[in-house]
Scaffold this active site. Structure first.
Site, mmCIF file in Angstrom:
data_model
loop_
_atom_site.group_PDB
_atom_site.id
_atom_site.type_symbol
_atom_site.label_atom_id
_atom_site.label_comp_id
_atom_site.label_asym_id
_atom_site.label_seq_id
_atom_site.Cartn_x
_atom_site.Cartn_y
_atom_site.Cartn_z
ATOM 1 N N ARG A 71 0.840 -1.187 0.000
ATOM 2 C CA ARG A 71 0.000 0.000 0.000
ATOM 3 C C ARG A 71 0.881 1.244 0.000
ATOM 4 N NH1 ARG A 71 -2.817 -0.304 5.931
ATOM 5 N NH2 ARG A 71 -2.859 -2.545 5.516
ATOM 6 N N ASP B 282 0.763 5.432 0.746
ATOM 7 C CA ASP B 282 -0.064 6.410 1.453
ATOM 8 C C ASP B 282 -0.576 7.488 0.510
ATOM 9 O OD1 ASP B 282 0.345 5.098 3.865
ATOM 10 O OD2 ASP B 282 2.111 6.299 4.378
ATOM 11 N N ARG C 21 9.357 7.585 4.808
ATOM 12 C CA ARG C 21 9.330 9.016 5.121
ATOM 13 C C ARG C 21 9.860 9.300 6.516
ATOM 14 N NH1 ARG C 21 3.834 11.465 4.386
ATOM 15 N NH2 ARG C 21 2.903 9.395 4.547
#
Length: 243
Positions: free
Chosen positions: A49, A51, A196
């Site tokens: 997945r 974001d 991140r």
């Protein structure tokens, strides 16, 4: 019969890859398009997945179809006509039933882009920073990532993951043109928000606001509060998934 679909997308307009109760996602649009064109319900299973706001140069998904798709090239063409401009299907191919888009993947690669001078052509896909960074020191810390196994310090709080163990095989900063860099990281799997958070922590090191020993302590303690801030999503790309 099981088919792999390879695609790319600009994540700017989407609430990520995975179907959400509210908000448009890439998985939902692809699933709806396939149901229309194949005239049967299909479930799209992605390699992972991404974001909201994160992009993919190469995402892989699989579908199970009743019967055989007669012309995968024609389906690819129709999907590209059907889907929005910011989602592109690269190919559709038949695979064995035991191939799984998520669980059969052995490696994923991400890149996070930053630039240090104002540039209107980078703003959308790169993070603009206006302070000096010690890239040599950041690369020393990046290399340390390959020595750890638990990355709980970089996992978004309250994530529904069974384990925070990952195997990182590559992590380094590359200057790809003057005043522009990307951080590249490869691993067998990634945690939610992991890349991140890693980049935000390495930038703390590059600004000399965190030492290498403090970095080591942060990773070993495994608390998200000890790591750096999560960087903006627009500069992150899923580069490829390998099987």
């Amino acid at each position: 019969m099981r088919y792999f679909i390879t695609l790319s997308y600009d994540g700017t307009r989407y609430h990520g890859w995975q179907i959400q109760p509210e908000g448009v996602t890439v998985q939902q649009l692809l699933q709806d398009a396939l149901a229309t064109l194949l005239r049967q319900h299909v479930t799209v299973v992605g390699a992972g997945r991404t974001d909201a706001g994160v992009h993919a140069r190469q995402m892989v998904a699989h579908i199970d179809v009743d019967g055989e798709i007669n012309d995968v090239d024609q389906l690819t063409y129709k999907l590209n006509r059907f889907l929005p401009y910011d989602i592109s299907i690269q190919n559709v191919r038949l695979v064995s039933d035991d191939m799984h888009a998520r669980f059969s993947a052995v490696r994923r690669r991400y890149r996070y882009f930053i630039h240090t001078e104002k540039d209107p052509f980078k703003k959308k896909y790169s993070c603009e920073l206006h302070y000096e960074l010690d890239y040599e020191l950041m690369n020393v810390a990046a290399a340390q990532l390959k020595t750890y196994s638990d990355f709980g310090a970089f996992c978004k709080s309250h994530s529904d993951v069974k384990t925070t163990v990952c195997t990182v095989t590559k992590a380094h900063w590359v200057e790809y043109e003057p005043n522009a860099w990307y951080f590249e990281i490869e691993a067998n799997r990634f945690l939610r928000n992991m890349v991140r958070a890693v980049v935000g922590t390495l930038i703390e090191i590059g600004r000399h606001r965190m030492s290498l020993s403090q970095f080591d302590q942060v990773v070993r303690e495994g608390r998200r509060t000890g790591a750096g801030e999560s960087m903006p999503a627009n500069a992150l790309f899923l580069e490829c998934v390998e099987y």
